[in-house]
Design a protein around this motif. Structure first.
Motif, PDB file in Angstrom:
ATOM      1  N   ALA A  28       5.960  -8.959  -5.905  1.00  0.00           N
ATOM      2  CA  ALA A  28       5.673  -9.941  -4.587  1.00  0.00           C
ATOM      3  C   ALA A  28       6.593 -10.700  -4.242  1.00  0.00           C
ATOM      4  O   ALA A  28       7.752 -11.155  -3.989  1.00  0.00           O
ATOM      5  N   ILE A  29       6.548 -11.652  -6.036  1.00  0.00           N
ATOM      6  CA  ILE A  29       7.293 -12.743  -6.126  1.00  0.00           C
ATOM      7  C   ILE A  29       9.288 -12.399  -6.172  1.00  0.00           C
ATOM      8  O   ILE A  29       9.139 -13.350  -5.041  1.00  0.00           O
ATOM      9  N   VAL A  35       2.338  -5.096  -0.751  1.00  0.00           N
ATOM     10  CA  VAL A  35       1.954  -4.541  -1.969  1.00  0.00           C
ATOM     11  C   VAL A  35       0.737  -5.354  -1.927  1.00  0.00           C
ATOM     12  O   VAL A  35      -0.396  -4.922  -3.056  1.00  0.00           O
ATOM     13  N   LEU A  36       0.938  -6.616  -2.032  1.00  0.00           N
ATOM     14  CA  LEU A  36      -0.435  -7.649  -1.800  1.00  0.00           C
ATOM     15  C   LEU A  36      -2.038  -7.232  -1.291  1.00  0.00           C
ATOM     16  O   LEU A  36      -2.810  -6.880  -1.798  1.00  0.00           O
ATOM     17  N   GLY A  86       6.159   4.584   2.128  1.00  0.00           N
ATOM     18  CA  GLY A  86       5.938   4.334   1.203  1.00  0.00           C
ATOM     19  C   GLY A  86       6.626   3.393   0.495  1.00  0.00           C
ATOM     20  O   GLY A  86       7.801   2.936   0.841  1.00  0.00           O
ATOM     21  N   LEU A  87       5.091   1.530   0.209  1.00  0.00           N
ATOM     22  CA  LEU A  87       5.519   0.599  -0.113  1.00  0.00           C
ATOM     23  C   LEU A  87       6.630   0.286  -1.118  1.00  0.00           C
ATOM     24  O   LEU A  87       8.212  -0.051  -0.868  1.00  0.00           O
ATOM     25  N   LYS A 132      -3.129  -1.386   8.458  1.00  0.00           N
ATOM     26  CA  LYS A 132      -1.982  -2.049   8.923  1.00  0.00           C
ATOM     27  C   LYS A 132      -1.265  -2.732   8.194  1.00  0.00           C
ATOM     28  O   LYS A 132      -0.289  -3.750   8.912  1.00  0.00           O
ATOM     29  N   SER A 133      -1.655  -3.504   6.954  1.00  0.00           N
ATOM     30  CA  SER A 133      -0.918  -3.926   5.775  1.00  0.00           C
ATOM     31  C   SER A 133       0.092  -4.366   5.937  1.00  0.00           C
ATOM     32  O   SER A 133       1.016  -5.771   6.539  1.00  0.00           O
ATOM     33  N   GLY A 134       0.938  -3.461   6.469  1.00  0.00           N
ATOM     34  CA  GLY A 134       2.774  -3.526   6.436  1.00  0.00           C
ATOM     35  C   GLY A 134       3.209  -3.339   7.370  1.00  0.00           C
ATOM     36  O   GLY A 134       4.308  -4.903   7.821  1.00  0.00           O
TER      37      GLY A 134
END
Length: 553
Positions: free
Chosen positions: A118-119, A225-226, A176-177, A490-492
């Motif tokens: 993620a970073i 993804v976090l 898919g992430l 709903k994170s995306g």
């Protein structure tokens, strides 16, 4: 059900042991199952790691006897490396081990690798924007382009980033992430190389705009993804680590970018981002969980087009209007942009699969946080553009010195964001998000008198320190609240909305900078940014609820 032969026996044995132990301790097996379900992400990952390790040893024994075994750790994770892998995945397979085997062999926590992915993904996109502002004077001299073209070099990237980022969030939820992360990172790497080959202002604007599309796909999945692949109690802390680490990258990035501009040319700034993106691809390939394509989720193409048209129309009119005496085309573009904005909102209410789920805004914290994000990042982006450009063209700083000017801010973010994230998760984000922007406004106001005789210690450092305190108090709680205010599924989309607003804010403010003419752009722009930051702080104080976020459940 996928059969694993002996692996399934060990799984059943392992699961039965887990359920038998509490019975001897006087606990109800149903309660045990509930406890396991609460921490499903962690337990599934540990169970998968143990089973795949067992499966790998079993496969090695069978291969030694000349038999073929399909119970490999890659196949265990939903298909793994099926058949022939093409493109970037073929390269990555030789450079990285299977994710589970790599975690066991090197003793690296899966959560740590997810946070690292993620970073790195987010840092690449951030550097694509921040480093470019340092090179604007050099680009203007080399390519012989006016100030309005330099605005487009930055805003072309911001335009496609802001208008396509919502599409990127939906695509991550659909395909898919992990898959979208790898595709977009590969495109970002290739387009960074192409930008370094630009031969005119027009081609650089075009390539930068395409780079923004890749960044729009990479940014929401990097943050999502976090939220999607970490246990809930870890998310606020992970976002604090994300803030701290990206701050360190952004501290080194402009400093190194400015040095490369002074040593070589502006083209070098697009090359030093390439290794970072490549490392992000390797870690993302190894760490992120592969998810199947989700059916029943549509892509809102009409919404994506309307978003591009309303942002593009307003931006075009605000940049080209002052530069060309407000021709009819500029005014018509602004009017068309406003009309498309109304059409976009209407369409989002009626579309079956909207880019923006307006139901998310019924959550008070989500609405207030995203409103603060829009205003605050508009202030940050506009001020960063102005400060870097005028520090070189007015105060006479080199590109390296201009890149180092904000180094204290990044150091403060790197050292303080973890602690701020920890305390905001315990005490609630309200006061951090309310007071922080006011410090930022005070810091920008202290830098409004930048002139030819300005020295760093007396004229720049005090304002930079105030700005750094405000930014450190704000960023981690702001991001954590935006993500934690939306449901996991709903994170995306939530990440895309937050990042889209963070990109749209600078887009509009940078377009506004030419309204008073180049000679007044700095003072007028700084005052606009001060007002926006102060309003963002007041919105947070009034509307954000003080409940802690990301607490264990």
């Amino acid at each position: 059900m996928h059969r694993l032969g002996p692996c399934s026996d060990s799984a059943a044995s392992f699961a039965s042991k887990l359920l038998r132990r509490p019975r001897r301790a006087g606990m109800d097996p149903i309660a045990v199952q509930c406890r396991l379900q609460e921490n499903s992400v962690v337990h599934r990952r540990r169970l998968a790691d143990g089973l795949s390790s067992h499966a790998s040893r079993h496969a090695a024994r069978r291969r030694h006897r000349g038999q073929t075994d399909r119970c490999s750790s890659a196949h265990f994770h939903g298909g793994g490396l099926k058949g022939h892998v093409r493109g970037n995945e073929a390269i990555l397979r030789h450079l990285s081990m299977d994710s589970t085997m790599a975690r066991h062999r090197f003793g690296i926590s899966p959560d740590f690798l997810i946070i690292a992915a993620a970073i790195l993904g987010s840092s690449a996109v951030m550097l694509g924007e921040s480093v470019a502002t340092l090179a604007l004077p050099s680009i203007g001299r080399t390519l012989q382009v006016p100030f309005s073209s330099l605005q487009w070099v930055v805003d072309g990237y911001n335009l496609t980033l802001a208008s396509c980022i919502l599409f990127g969030g939906s695509l991550g939820d659909l395909m898919g992430l992990r898959r979208v992360y790898l595709w977009s990172a590969g495109a970002f790497l290739a387009l960074s190389l192409i930008c370094a080959l630009a031969w005119s202002g027009l081609t650089l604007i075009l390539f930068r705009s395409l780079l923004g599309v890749a960044g729009a796909l990479l940014t929401p999945v990097s943050l999502a993804v976090l939220n999607a692949q970490l246990p809930k109690y870890m998310r606020s802390r992970a976002i604090a680590y994300w803030t701290a680490a990206t701050s360190i990258v952004l501290a080194i990035g402009p400093l190194l970018g400015g040095y490369l501009v002074d040593l070589f040319s502006w083209r070098a700034i697009f090359l030093f981002n390439v290794p970072l993106v490549f490392i992000a691809m390797v870690i993302g390939y190894a760490a992120l969980d592969k998810a199947p394509t989700r059916r029943g989720i549509g892509i809102d193409w009409s919404g994506a087009i309307l978003a591009f048209l309303f942002l593009g129309g307003i931006t075009f009119g605000l940049i080209e209007g002052p530069a060309n005496g407000w021709p009819a085309t500029a005014i018509a573009a602004i009017v068309a942009g406003v009309v498309c904005f109304g059409a976009f909102v209407w369409w989002q209410r009626h579309a079956s699969h909207p880019l923006v789920d307006l139901a998310l805004f019924r959550n008070r914290n989500f609405s207030a946080t995203n409103a603060a994000t829009l205003l605050l990042y508009a202030a940050f982006g506009g001020f960063g553009f102005l400060f870097s450009y005028f520090l070189q063209t007015v105060a006479g700083f080199s590109a390296t010195a201009a890149g180092a000017a904000f180094l204290p801010v990044s150091v403060m973010l790197g050292l303080g964001s973890g602690q701020v994230g920890k305390y905001s998760s315990r005490l609630g984000p309200r006061w951090f998000m309310g007071v922080g922007p006011l410090f930022c406004a005070a810091g920008m106001l202290a830098l409004v008198s930048l002139g030819r005789d300005t020295t760093y210690l007396a004229g720049v450092l005090p304002g930079v320190m105030l700005f750094g305190v405000g930014l450190t108090l704000t960023v981690a709680p702001l991001t954590a609240t935006a993500l934690n205010s939306a449901p996991d599924k709903k994170s995306g989309v939530a990440s895309a909305i937050n990042n889209g607003l963070a990109s749209a804010g600078p887009l509009i403010v940078i377009a506004l900078l030419g309204l008073g003419g180049l000679e007044h752009a700095y003072v007028l722009g700084v005052w606009i940014c001060v007002v926006l930051a102060a309003i963002a702080g007041l919105i947070s104080l009034v509307f954000v609820r003080g409940a802690p976020v990301g607490s264990p459940t």
